[in-house]
Design an enzyme around this catalytic site. Structure first.
Site, PDB file in Angstrom:
ATOM      1  N   HIS A  71       2.515  12.717  -5.976  1.00 39.70           N
ATOM      2  CA  HIS A  71       2.327  12.512  -4.537  1.00 39.70           C
ATOM      3  C   HIS A  71       2.658  11.060  -4.161  1.00 39.70           C
ATOM      4  CE1 HIS A  71      -0.098  13.168  -0.684  1.00 39.70           C
ATOM      5  NE2 HIS A  71       0.023  11.850  -0.729  1.00 39.70           N
TER       6      HIS A  71
ATOM      7  N   GLN B  17       1.953   2.719   2.457  1.00 38.75           N
ATOM      8  CA  GLN B  17       0.885   3.147   3.378  1.00 38.75           C
ATOM      9  C   GLN B  17       0.170   1.975   4.041  1.00 38.75           C
ATOM     10  OE1 GLN B  17      -0.729   6.101   0.267  1.00 38.75           O
ATOM     11  NE2 GLN B  17      -1.283   7.044   2.212  1.00 38.75           N
TER      12      GLN B  17
ATOM     13  N   HIS C 230       5.765   9.048  -1.933  1.00 36.90           N
ATOM     14  CA  HIS C 230       5.628   8.022  -0.886  1.00 36.90           C
ATOM     15  C   HIS C 230       6.641   6.893  -1.086  1.00 36.90           C
ATOM     16  CE1 HIS C 230       2.231   8.987   1.662  1.00 36.90           C
ATOM     17  NE2 HIS C 230       1.438   9.201   0.635  1.00 36.90           N
TER      18      HIS C 230
HETATM   19 NI    NI Z   1      -0.374  10.248   0.604  1.00 35.56          NI
END
Ligand code: NI
Length: 179
Positions: free
Chosen positions: A143, A60, A147
């Protein structure tokens, strides 16, 4: 031992959003926990806290490395940082829970996942750890591991649900400075 937001960290990394290629890559294992990895973890906390998230994965911030962090302290659960996490067992029991993602801002949907997991990985000290998790902790770990495999929570929706999100997703893509 929980890391607090550091004001001294220069933000060399920025949050990336849906539509960025890095979010679709399978991230690479971390060879060892050196100073550079520790620095990356610190930057991840910084970006996560700024965005008021409770879990975060290195891709991210455009770093395709298998590292996740989470901080559920305010909800009475533990903080955790793991490199090379592997979910070894999933419970048969599953339940829905409303998920969101800092890389897909403004969208949340109920996602069905196993309630309990057994996960292993390497912590900040370079120690191999294994833990059983349930509830929100298990939810966030799953979760974030998604990713690391290039998977987003919206991928787990039915096609018709995801199609409904198209206009919003198109706008989110534009939040990326370059992609
Ligand atoms: Ni996320």
């Amino acid at each position: 031992m929980k890391l607090k937001e550091s004001k001294n960290l220069t933000l060399t990394h920025e949050l990336i959003y849906y539509g960025h290629d890095t979010l679709r890559k399978v991230a690479e294992d971390v060879a060892n926990i050196d100073g550079e990895v520790i620095r990356l973890i610190d930057i991840m906390y910084n970006v996560m806290y700024r965005a008021k998230g409770i879990g975060f994965a290195a891709p991210q911030i455009d770093e395709s490395r298998r590292i996740l962090i989470l901080d559920l302290a305010e909800r009475g659960e533990v903080s955790l940082e793991l490199a090379n996490p592997v979910i070894k067992e999933f419970s048969d029991k599953k339940e829905p829970y409303e998920e969101g993602c800092l890389s897909i801002p403004g969208i949340s949907r109920e996602i069905v996942r196993p309630v309990e997991i057994l996960v292993s990985g390497v912590n900040r000290d370079g120690t191999e750890v294994e833990l059983e998790a349930d509830g929100l902790l298990a939810r966030v770990i799953q979760h974030e591991v998604d990713h690391l495999n290039g998977v987003l929570f919206i991928d787990r929706l039915e096609d018709f649900e995801r199609n409904e999100l198209r206009p919003e997703l198109k706008k989110i893509k534009k939040l990326n400075r370059r992609s």
